[in-house]
Design a protein around this motif. Sequence first.
Motif, PDB file in Angstrom:
ATOM      1  N   ARG A 198      18.836  -4.499  89.988  1.00  0.00           N
ATOM      2  CA  ARG A 198      19.333  -5.848  90.208  1.00  0.00           C
ATOM      3  C   ARG A 198      18.308  -6.919  89.866  1.00  0.00           C
ATOM      4  NH1 ARG A 198      19.616  -6.582  95.098  1.00  0.00           N
ATOM      5  NH2 ARG A 198      21.430  -7.803  95.624  1.00  0.00           N
ATOM      6  N   LEU A 199      17.093  -6.747  90.365  1.00  0.00           N
ATOM      7  CA  LEU A 199      16.094  -7.790  90.145  1.00  0.00           C
ATOM      8  C   LEU A 199      15.028  -7.378  89.139  1.00  0.00           C
ATOM      9  CD1 LEU A 199      15.704  -9.338  93.709  1.00  0.00           C
ATOM     10  CD2 LEU A 199      17.126 -10.080  91.812  1.00  0.00           C
ATOM     11  N   HIS A 200      15.338  -6.346  88.350  1.00  0.00           N
ATOM     12  CA  HIS A 200      14.425  -6.022  87.240  1.00  0.00           C
ATOM     13  C   HIS A 200      14.733  -6.932  86.054  1.00  0.00           C
ATOM     14  CE1 HIS A 200      13.070  -1.692  88.314  1.00  0.00           C
ATOM     15  NE2 HIS A 200      13.041  -2.492  89.358  1.00  0.00           N
ATOM     16  N   TYR A 201      13.693  -7.261  85.293  1.00  0.00           N
ATOM     17  CA  TYR A 201      13.930  -8.040  84.076  1.00  0.00           C
ATOM     18  C   TYR A 201      14.511  -7.128  82.991  1.00  0.00           C
ATOM     19  CZ  TYR A 201      11.337 -11.875  86.099  1.00  0.00           C
ATOM     20  OH  TYR A 201      10.929 -12.892  86.908  1.00  0.00           O
ATOM     21  N   ILE A 202      15.538  -7.617  82.300  1.00  0.00           N
ATOM     22  CA  ILE A 202      16.193  -6.731  81.337  1.00  0.00           C
ATOM     23  C   ILE A 202      15.319  -6.469  80.111  1.00  0.00           C
ATOM     24  CG2 ILE A 202      18.551  -7.296  82.072  1.00  0.00           C
ATOM     25  CD1 ILE A 202      18.844  -8.977  79.560  1.00  0.00           C
ATOM     26  N   ASP A 203      14.339  -7.330  79.839  1.00  0.00           N
ATOM     27  CA  ASP A 203      13.467  -7.028  78.692  1.00  0.00           C
ATOM     28  C   ASP A 203      12.432  -5.947  79.034  1.00  0.00           C
ATOM     29  OD1 ASP A 203      11.935  -8.587  80.329  1.00  0.00           O
ATOM     30  OD2 ASP A 203      11.362 -10.054  78.814  1.00  0.00           O
ATOM     31  N   GLU A 204      12.477  -5.456  80.293  1.00  0.00           N
ATOM     32  CA  GLU A 204      11.595  -4.346  80.645  1.00  0.00           C
ATOM     33  C   GLU A 204      12.385  -3.063  80.890  1.00  0.00           C
ATOM     34  OE1 GLU A 204       9.585  -5.957  84.020  1.00  0.00           O
ATOM     35  OE2 GLU A 204       8.223  -7.173  82.808  1.00  0.00           O
ATOM     36  N   MET A 205      13.693  -3.099  80.585  1.00  0.00           N
ATOM     37  CA  MET A 205      14.522  -1.938  80.879  1.00  0.00           C
ATOM     38  C   MET A 205      14.556  -0.965  79.706  1.00  0.00           C
ATOM     39  SD  MET A 205      17.835  -3.432  82.835  1.00  0.00           S
ATOM     40  CE  MET A 205      17.660  -4.445  84.308  1.00  0.00           C
ATOM     41  N   SER A 206      14.876   0.289  80.007  1.00  0.00           N
ATOM     42  CA  SER A 206      15.040   1.297  78.964  1.00  0.00           C
ATOM     43  C   SER A 206      16.424   1.136  78.328  1.00  0.00           C
ATOM     44  CB  SER A 206      14.912   2.688  79.573  1.00  0.00           C
ATOM     45  OG  SER A 206      16.053   2.965  80.365  1.00  0.00           O
ATOM     46  N   GLY A 207      16.627   1.819  77.216  1.00  0.00           N
ATOM     47  CA  GLY A 207      17.911   1.734  76.518  1.00  0.00           C
ATOM     48  C   GLY A 207      19.083   2.118  77.405  1.00  0.00           C
ATOM     49  N   GLY A 208      18.891   3.170  78.199  1.00  0.00           N
ATOM     50  CA  GLY A 208      19.973   3.638  79.066  1.00  0.00           C
ATOM     51  C   GLY A 208      20.303   2.622  80.144  1.00  0.00           C
ATOM     52  N   GLU A 209      19.250   2.045  80.725  1.00  0.00           N
ATOM     53  CA  GLU A 209      19.473   1.050  81.785  1.00  0.00           C
ATOM     54  C   GLU A 209      20.177  -0.181  81.224  1.00  0.00           C
ATOM     55  OE1 GLU A 209      15.592   2.137  84.565  1.00  0.00           O
ATOM     56  OE2 GLU A 209      15.378   0.669  82.955  1.00  0.00           O
ATOM     57  N   LEU A 210      19.744  -0.581  80.026  1.00  0.00           N
ATOM     58  CA  LEU A 210      20.336  -1.750  79.388  1.00  0.00           C
ATOM     59  C   LEU A 210      21.816  -1.521  79.090  1.00  0.00           C
ATOM     60  CD1 LEU A 210      19.040  -4.400  78.655  1.00  0.00           C
ATOM     61  CD2 LEU A 210      18.723  -3.570  76.331  1.00  0.00           C
ATOM     62  N   GLN A 211      22.136  -0.303  78.668  1.00  0.00           N
ATOM     63  CA  GLN A 211      23.525   0.026  78.363  1.00  0.00           C
ATOM     64  C   GLN A 211      24.367  -0.009  79.636  1.00  0.00           C
ATOM     65  OE1 GLN A 211      24.793  -0.042  75.664  1.00  0.00           O
ATOM     66  NE2 GLN A 211      26.439   1.380  75.349  1.00  0.00           N
ATOM     67  N   MET A 212      23.797   0.487  80.731  1.00  0.00           N
ATOM     68  CA  MET A 212      24.483   0.414  82.026  1.00  0.00           C
ATOM     69  C   MET A 212      24.770  -1.039  82.391  1.00  0.00           C
ATOM     70  SD  MET A 212      25.284   3.035  83.881  1.00  0.00           S
ATOM     71  CE  MET A 212      24.849   4.653  84.469  1.00  0.00           C
ATOM     72  N   ILE A 213      23.779  -1.889  82.184  1.00  0.00           N
ATOM     73  CA  ILE A 213      23.935  -3.319  82.493  1.00  0.00           C
ATOM     74  C   ILE A 213      25.058  -3.905  81.635  1.00  0.00           C
ATOM     75  CG2 ILE A 213      22.824  -5.586  82.268  1.00  0.00           C
ATOM     76  CD1 ILE A 213      21.702  -4.181  84.621  1.00  0.00           C
ATOM     77  N   ALA A 214      25.048  -3.551  80.340  1.00  0.00           N
ATOM     78  CA  ALA A 214      26.060  -4.106  79.429  1.00  0.00           C
ATOM     79  C   ALA A 214      27.465  -3.664  79.837  1.00  0.00           C
ATOM     80  CB  ALA A 214      25.754  -3.676  77.994  1.00  0.00           C
ATOM     81  N   ILE A 215      27.587  -2.395  80.252  1.00  0.00           N
ATOM     82  CA  ILE A 215      28.910  -1.901  80.654  1.00  0.00           C
ATOM     83  C   ILE A 215      29.326  -2.551  81.976  1.00  0.00           C
ATOM     84  CG2 ILE A 215      30.203   0.141  81.367  1.00  0.00           C
ATOM     85  CD1 ILE A 215      28.578   1.692  79.265  1.00  0.00           C
ATOM     86  N   ALA A 216      28.364  -2.681  82.889  1.00  0.00           N
ATOM     87  CA  ALA A 216      28.675  -3.348  84.159  1.00  0.00           C
ATOM     88  C   ALA A 216      29.101  -4.790  83.907  1.00  0.00           C
ATOM     89  CB  ALA A 216      27.452  -3.312  85.081  1.00  0.00           C
TER      90      ALA A 216
END
Lengths: 360, 275
Positions: free
Chosen positions: B129-147
Motif C-alpha cells: 500500500r505505501l510502497h513506492y511503485i518505482d521500487e516495485m518488482s514486475g510482479g508487484e507492479l502487475q498486481m497493482i495494475a490489475i487491482a
Amino acid sequence: MNPGLHFADGELPADYLKYTYRKVLWILGGIVALFLLLILSISVGAVTIPPYEVFLTLIGQNVTDKWDRIIWNIRLPQALTAIVCGAGLAVAGVAMQSILRNPLASPFTLGISNAGAFGAAVAIIFLGTGRMTSTTAGAVMINNPYLTTIVAFIFCMLATIAIITIAKVKASSPEVVILAGVALSSLFTAGVMFLQYFSDDAQLAAVVHWTFGDVGRAGWSEFYLMAGIVVLACIYFIANRWNYNAMDAGDETAKGLGVNVEQLRNVGMIVAALVTAVLVSFLGVIGFVGLVCPHMVRRIIGDEQRYLIPGSIVMGGILLLASDTVARLIVAPYVLPVAILTAFMGAPVFIYLLLRGYNR
Amino acid sequence: MILGVDELKFMYRNKGILDEIAFSINEGEIVAILGPNGVGKTTLLKCLNRILVPKQGVVTVGGDTITSLDLMEIARRIGYVPQRVETGRLTGFDAVLLGRRPHIGWDVTEKDLRIVEAAFRSFGIDRLRLHYIDEMSGGELQMIAIARAFVQEPKILLLDEPTSALDLKNQIEILQRINAIVAEHNIAVVMTVHDLNTALRYADRFILLKDQYVHTCGDKSVVTAEVIEAVYGVPVMIGELAGVTCVIPQCLCNGNGRKTKIPTDEEGTTYVRNS
C-alpha cells in the motif's frame, strides 16, 4: 454499477490518510512561508520598513503615507508579480513534464520562452507596441500589452507545435526533445539579435531589456492580466490532476480509465504556452523556474499530481520571490533582473538532473 | 451476454489487421485470445474498449453499442490493463486509487478509499500500500495494475499479456487471483496470452486468430494439435500431466541449434506419461 462487488465495506486506510495529510501539511507550510517571505520581501530594500508595519499596511491600516506609497506602488506589485510569475512558470513546467513525459521539459528548456521573447520583439519593432522611456530599470513601456501578448503567444504556439510534432513524430527520447528545444532557443535568439541590429535606439533598448527577465517592470494593470491568466491556468491544471495522474501511468492505462489523452495533451500544452506567452511578453525571459520547482517538489512530496501541481505552484512563488528579493539586495544600490539570478541557480540544477539520469 | 462483437474490421493505414471478427462473452467467463505475434491480439483487445476505433463492425457492452457511450462510461464498464505501465514516485495506494478515476467527481470520497483499501486486502497485497511503485518488482507492479483496473468496478476486464513478464510463482499467483475474482464478482475477463499451457489451464473459452480472421473459437475441446499447428505453424503434442492439459512443441532445438524429435510412445496418443 456492479452490485456483485462488496468492496464498500472496506475500512478507511488510516496510515494512507496520515501519509496524504503530511503532504497537505507541506503545502500549507509552503503557503505560510510564502506569506512570511512576502512581508520580508516588502520590508527590505533601499528603505527598510519594519515587517510589522508592512503587515499593518497590507491589512489596510495607514502607518505613514510614505510607507503606503512605497508598498502599494512599488514593492507590493513587484512582489506579487514575482509570486504570480513563479507560480505560472512552475505550473507550466510541471504540466509540460507530464505531457511530454520528459523530466527536462519546461517553458525555457523547450525554447518556448525565447520564442515568446522573439514574438514580443517583433511586436515592439514592427508593430510599435513598446518603447523605452528612460534608462532606469523598469522603464520599458508596453503601450499595447494585449497586442504584444498576442504576438508573443503566436510565437510560443509555433514553438509548442514544433516541440509536440518532434516529440510525436520521432517518438523521441528526452534528449531529442530537449535538443530540439535548444535549437529553437538558438533560432529565436538569433531572430531577436537580427531585429535588434535593424532597430532604432529606443526600440533596441526595449528589446535588449527583454533579454533580462525582470519582475520589477510590471504595474498593477499588467499584474492583473498576468494573475488572471495564471490563476485560470492553475485552476485548469488542478481540475485535471486526476487526468494527469492517469497520463503519468501510461497512455494506454489513461485511455482505459476513460481519459481523452490526445485532447488533454493538446489543451494542456496550449494553456502552458499561453501562460508562458503572457509572462514573457510582460516580464521577459525568466529561465529555469519552471524546470527546477517541480523537481524540488517531486523530491519532497513525490509525483502524485494531486499534491505535485499545488506544491509546484507554491514553490514557484516562493522561489521566484526569494530570488527577486536577493536580486534586489545582492548588488545594492543596483537592482539585478531576477532572470540573471535564476539562471545562476537553475543551470547547475539542470546539469545535475542530466547527470543523475533524470529519473522521475 | 455482456460483450458482443460482430463484423469487426480494423485497418492500420491501408493494411488490414482484423476482419470479420465476431464473438460474444458471458458474465463470469475467462476468454483467452491466442495467436502468433503480430496477428492483432492486442489490437482486438483495444478495439473492445475503443482505445482503437475499428473501421467497421459493432461492439456492444451490456446491451449498448460502444460508440453510443462516452469514454468515462466505457471506463466504468470495461477495465483495461496494458502490457506496459509507467512508474513514478507514488505509492501503491495512490496508483490503485487512480482506478477510481471514472467514478471521481472533483475529489475522492470515503467510499473510494474504502474500495481501494478492500481491494488491497482482497488481492493479498496489503504490504504494498505505501510502497513506492518505482521500487516495485514486475510482479508487484502487475498486481497493482490489475487491482487498479479492478477498483474501476468494471463488468469486463481486458488484460493484455497479464503474465508475460512474470516468473512462474508470480504467474500462478496473478492467474489464481484473477480466477478467484471472476468467480466471486461474476465479471468477464478477456486476455491475450502467449503461453498455451497457461491459457488452457485458466481460460474457459478460446479465440484463436490467424491472418486477420478468427480461425477457431470455442471451449477447451476445440484447441487441438491440428488447430494449434494451423495457427502457429508449429507441430505440437497435446497430452495430460496429472490431469492437466499440456501443450509442447514437437520439435525442440537443443543447445547446438539442431532439431531433436521428442520420442513418443508406440500408440502415439498420449505423448506425456503421467508420472
